[in-house]
Design an enzyme around this catalytic site. Sequence first.
Site, mmCIF file in Angstrom:
data_model
loop_
_atom_site.group_PDB
_atom_site.id
_atom_site.type_symbol
_atom_site.label_atom_id
_atom_site.label_comp_id
_atom_site.label_asym_id
_atom_site.label_seq_id
_atom_site.Cartn_x
_atom_site.Cartn_y
_atom_site.Cartn_z
ATOM 1 C CE LYS A 1 -4.549 0.487 2.078
ATOM 2 N NZ LYS A 1 -5.310 0.409 3.326
HETATM 3 O O1 G3P Z 1 -8.876 1.037 3.924
HETATM 4 C C1 G3P Z 1 -8.840 2.376 4.328
HETATM 5 C C2 G3P Z 1 -9.778 2.614 5.433
HETATM 6 O O2 G3P Z 1 -9.387 1.828 6.521
HETATM 7 C C3 G3P Z 1 -9.959 3.998 5.919
HETATM 8 O O3 G3P Z 1 -11.122 3.988 6.638
HETATM 9 O O4 G3P Z 1 -12.773 4.713 8.295
HETATM 10 O O5 G3P Z 1 -10.346 5.314 8.567
HETATM 11 O O6 G3P Z 1 -11.736 6.402 6.805
HETATM 12 P P1 G3P Z 1 -11.509 5.190 7.640
#
Ligand code: G3P
Length: 214
Positions: free
Chosen positions: A83
């Site tokens: 990533k």
């Molecule tokens: O895969 C990326 C994701 O984990 C981000 O999620 O909820 O932190 O915006 P969030």
Amino acid sequence: MKFFIDTADVKEIEKYASWGVVDGVTTNPSLMSKQSLSFLDAVKKICEIVDGPISVEVTATNSEEMIKQAEEYSAMHKNIVIKVPCDAEGLKVISALKKKGIKTNATLVFSANQGLLCAKAGASYISPFVGRLDDIGQDGMELISELADIIDNYEFDTEIIVASIRHPRHVTDAALLGAHVATIPPEILEKLIKHPKTDEGIEKFLKDWEKVSK
Ligand code: G3P
């Protein structure tokens, strides 16, 4: 459509892998910080549980160091996908890793042009963050729709991972738009299968079954 689970928590991954719907795993430094194993132990364990793409994020901030980290992580297991943040250094890393045959997942994608650049640089996956766009009053799903058209127009060999999923409707919309992958947090996966009418129906059938002469 593929479902990845968006967590680094080994117990949660084991639980939902047993449902037979988990095709891969996405992690990031924040998700790693919420689980108890060391980084390397967590990655090893996750690779043992799920036989599919496992995204592991680099944390260096210059391309040379990112490439070093990427090589180290990808040597750990054949399923590791690196990533890489979607910025100028990240683009260099994506194209360099593509030449080395290492798969990448461009993360923190918030615009169609960012996604286009990462696809062009050779990213195996791009991860637009729909929830974080919704949070600032933009339409995350509109970005998915634009990216899906762009990938189709030029037949890029890049898959869209709908990330930052906050509620079940995000998953439905991602599926309706034909996104290749949704990466889903455990609590949302749990909600996808739940319906009060299903619970009510099961309870009624079981009660009525008791009245049947056996
Ligand atoms: O895969 C990326 C994701 O984990 C981000 O999620 O909820 O932190 O915006 P969030």
